[in-house]
Write an enzyme that holds these catalytic residues in place. Structure first.
Site, PDB file in Angstrom:
ATOM      1  N   GLY A  65     -15.984  59.414  31.112  1.00  0.00           N
ATOM      2  CA  GLY A  65     -17.038  59.929  32.009  1.00  0.00           C
ATOM      3  C   GLY A  65     -18.254  59.018  32.067  1.00  0.00           C
ATOM      4  O   GLY A  65     -18.272  57.924  31.486  1.00  0.00           O
ATOM      5  N   VAL A 111     -21.268  59.360  30.747  1.00  0.00           N
ATOM      6  CA  VAL A 111     -21.902  59.130  29.445  1.00  0.00           C
ATOM      7  C   VAL A 111     -20.942  58.372  28.532  1.00  0.00           C
ATOM      8  O   VAL A 111     -21.334  57.466  27.787  1.00  0.00           O
ATOM      9  CB  VAL A 111     -22.362  60.462  28.812  1.00  0.00           C
ATOM     10  CG1 VAL A 111     -22.962  60.226  27.440  1.00  0.00           C
ATOM     11  CG2 VAL A 111     -23.376  61.174  29.705  1.00  0.00           C
ATOM     12  N   CYS A 123     -31.036  65.681  29.029  1.00  0.00           N
ATOM     13  CA  CYS A 123     -31.603  64.390  29.441  1.00  0.00           C
ATOM     14  C   CYS A 123     -33.012  64.522  30.030  1.00  0.00           C
ATOM     15  O   CYS A 123     -33.775  63.549  30.060  1.00  0.00           O
ATOM     16  CB  CYS A 123     -30.667  63.706  30.431  1.00  0.00           C
ATOM     17  SG  CYS A 123     -30.022  64.809  31.688  1.00  0.00           S
ATOM     18  N   GLN A 142     -34.659  64.199  39.274  1.00  0.00           N
ATOM     19  CA  GLN A 142     -33.571  63.743  38.413  1.00  0.00           C
ATOM     20  C   GLN A 142     -32.514  62.943  39.182  1.00  0.00           C
ATOM     21  O   GLN A 142     -32.096  63.319  40.274  1.00  0.00           O
ATOM     22  CB  GLN A 142     -32.926  64.955  37.719  1.00  0.00           C
ATOM     23  CG  GLN A 142     -33.932  65.724  36.888  1.00  0.00           C
ATOM     24  CD  GLN A 142     -33.343  66.881  36.105  1.00  0.00           C
ATOM     25  OE1 GLN A 142     -34.055  67.851  35.852  1.00  0.00           O
ATOM     26  NE2 GLN A 142     -32.085  66.815  35.694  1.00  0.00           N
ATOM     27  N   GLY A 175     -27.015  61.913  36.492  1.00  0.00           N
ATOM     28  CA  GLY A 175     -27.153  63.034  35.573  1.00  0.00           C
ATOM     29  C   GLY A 175     -26.145  64.135  35.841  1.00  0.00           C
ATOM     30  O   GLY A 175     -25.937  65.010  34.999  1.00  0.00           O
ATOM     31  N   GLU A 219     -30.633  74.128  34.258  1.00  0.00           N
ATOM     32  CA  GLU A 219     -31.455  73.035  33.720  1.00  0.00           C
ATOM     33  C   GLU A 219     -32.847  73.497  33.246  1.00  0.00           C
ATOM     34  O   GLU A 219     -33.309  73.117  32.179  1.00  0.00           O
ATOM     35  CB  GLU A 219     -31.616  71.971  34.812  1.00  0.00           C
ATOM     36  CG  GLU A 219     -32.130  70.643  34.309  1.00  0.00           C
ATOM     37  CD  GLU A 219     -31.054  69.768  33.702  1.00  0.00           C
ATOM     38  OE1 GLU A 219     -29.957  70.276  33.383  1.00  0.00           O
ATOM     39  OE2 GLU A 219     -31.318  68.578  33.504  1.00  0.00           O
ATOM     40  N   LYS A 262     -32.758  75.322  29.970  1.00  0.00           N
ATOM     41  CA  LYS A 262     -32.433  74.397  28.869  1.00  0.00           C
ATOM     42  C   LYS A 262     -33.666  73.588  28.482  1.00  0.00           C
ATOM     43  O   LYS A 262     -33.996  73.464  27.299  1.00  0.00           O
ATOM     44  CB  LYS A 262     -31.342  73.405  29.313  1.00  0.00           C
ATOM     45  CG  LYS A 262     -29.942  73.953  29.278  1.00  0.00           C
ATOM     46  CD  LYS A 262     -28.965  72.825  29.601  1.00  0.00           C
ATOM     47  CE  LYS A 262     -27.738  73.377  30.276  1.00  0.00           C
ATOM     48  NZ  LYS A 262     -26.925  72.374  30.935  1.00  0.00           N
ATOM     49  N   HIS A 314     -34.653  59.734  35.114  1.00  0.00           N
ATOM     50  CA  HIS A 314     -35.287  61.007  35.428  1.00  0.00           C
ATOM     51  C   HIS A 314     -36.802  60.819  35.353  1.00  0.00           C
ATOM     52  O   HIS A 314     -37.348  60.396  34.331  1.00  0.00           O
ATOM     53  CB  HIS A 314     -34.867  62.087  34.422  1.00  0.00           C
ATOM     54  CG  HIS A 314     -33.443  62.539  34.564  1.00  0.00           C
ATOM     55  ND1 HIS A 314     -32.595  62.097  35.557  1.00  0.00           N
ATOM     56  CD2 HIS A 314     -32.719  63.424  33.825  1.00  0.00           C
ATOM     57  CE1 HIS A 314     -31.423  62.674  35.432  1.00  0.00           C
ATOM     58  NE2 HIS A 314     -31.462  63.487  34.382  1.00  0.00           N
TER      59      HIS A 314
END
Ligand SMILES: NC(=O)c1ccc[n+]([C@@H]2O[C@H](COP(=O)([O-])OP(=O)(O)OC[C@H]3O[C@@H](n4cnc5c(N)ncnc54)[C@H](OP(=O)(O)O)[C@@H]3O)[C@@H](O)[C@H]2O)c1
Length: 349
Positions: free
Chosen positions: A13, A15, A148, A175, A179, A201, A204, A241
């Site tokens: 992926g 990341v 992130c 962002q 992401g 988001e 979080k 971001h």
């Protein structure tokens, strides 16, 4: 020093690719194992992965075979960049089997016995590993890095919190599309557009900010008492971001005091010269129109937070802009720095 063998769960992926790239010449860790979903299992990394980074896929990993994400055969230390739909079960299975899992996924971040870590901000929270092992009766461990968007916010707040205390924080994010993973947001949704909603988001960011800036006492983190409100937007930027932030502080401070707190900020990773630690964790820009993702996102290899546009705020007290690289400081680079701190503290011996 003999390098420590490591693996990646979710290596194909967005990341995962950052992990592969950052681990190519890592002085402490040697990447020997890659894991992903059924559709990738048994293929070479080149066949399984749609490589999206600008730097070429490192030659040494191109023919490496991608494995099923099951313990047995994987090295003791694994970095996880799994889709959060599967990360919960898979990471638990690895920790139960004795692996140290350093995770990017959100599944365990808010569990009271799981360290949610930024090595410059709350290195002492690593002590939760002992609580986790006792409570869950496993020999492995799960350590997480933040969302992130939370990382840029918290890195910029940490020196202010320490020097003056925090009362109120307002943050609005812009962002990057990376992401959202790959293939991410459809072109027709984001082209010429701003999307004022990223599922889950804001909650979080608000919760994680309070845990990260909370105090560890008696084996628990007491969340920060300040109020924080986040508004998160997706914009058509590839990486980085950007956040506009307003703060009210507990103690009196001048604009110069804020600048000095950021400029002076150094912490354990810098003292110990950890390989992924930026020399300057926070870089303050004086130009009136910076930071910008296009020019500043790769500052200190994408590991520094870039702050600028600091000025008085007529509603709270001060306002500024912060920028962080979402797949490096906000994900793979953050997890690597966590692992380096853990190694330097003896948790990976
Ligand atoms: N992108 C960011 O900026 C960012 C920042 C911080 C945290 N994160 C978090 O990091 C994680 C990865 O994000 P990403 O952007 O890299 O996502 P991504 O590009 O969608 O990659 C997801 C990875 O998970 C693997 N996977 C999916 N289903 C699986 C299964 N059933 N079993 C095993 N592996 C499976 C995929 O393998 P296949 O290729 O084989 O399907 C892929 O390697 C997410 O939890 C995300 O929330 C992302």
């Amino acid at each position: 020093m003999k390098k420590l063998e490591v693996g990646i769960l979710g290596a194909t992926g967005m990341v995962g690719q950052r992990f592969v790239s950052l681990l190519e010449d890592h002085p402490w860790f040697e990447l020997v194992w890659l894991g992903a979903s059924d559709k990738s299992t048994g293929k070479s990394y080149t066949e399984a992965c749609n490589w999206r980074l600008r730097s070429p896929m490192p030659k040494s990993f191109r023919e490496m075979i991608v494995h099923e994400c099951r313990p047995g055969g994987a090295p003791q230390l694994v970095f996880s960049s799994l889709d959060s739909k599967v990360a919960g079960e898979v990471e638990k299975e690895f920790a139960r089997a004795g692996h140290a899992v350093i995770s990017n996924s959100s599944n365990y971040r808010m569990d009271p016995d799981v360290p949610l870590l930024i090595p410059e901000v709350n290195p002492d929270h690593l002590a939760l590993i002992r609580v986790q092992r006792q409570q869950r009766n496993w020999t492995g461990m799960i350590v997480t890095n933040p969302n992130c968007t939370a990382v840029g916010l918290v890195m910029s707040l940490a020196p202010l919190e320490k020097a003056f205390g925090l009362e109120k924080v307002l943050m609005t994010s812009m962002q990057a599309v990376s992401g959202a993973g790959y293939p991410g947001v459809p072109t027709l949704d984001i082209l010429g557009n701003v999307i004022p909603y990223i599922s889950g988001e804001e909650v979080k960011v608000e919760r994680e900010t309070k845990k990260l800036l909370g105090k560890l006492s008696d084996g628990r983190v007491k969340a920060g008492k300040f109020a924080v409100s986040a508004q998160c937007n997706r914009v058509l930027v590839e990486d980085g971001h950007m956040e506009t932030i307003s703060v009210a502080l507990s103690a009196k401070a001048s604009l110069e005091d804020l600048l000095e707190a950021w400029r002076k900020f150094r912490s354990l990773p810098q003292e110990r010269k950890l390989p992924s630690a930026p020399k300057r964790p926070i870089l303050v820009h004086d130009e009136h129109d910076r930071p910008q993702p296009k020019f500043d996102v790769n500052t200190e290899g994408g590991m520094a937070i870039v702050v600028g546009r600091v000025r008085p705020c007529p509603v709270l007290q001060f306002k500024y802009t912060a920028l962080s690289h979402n797949t490096i400081r906000g994900a793979a680079g953050a997890a690597l720095l966590n692992a380096e701190l853990m190694k330097s503290e003896g948790y990976l011996d």
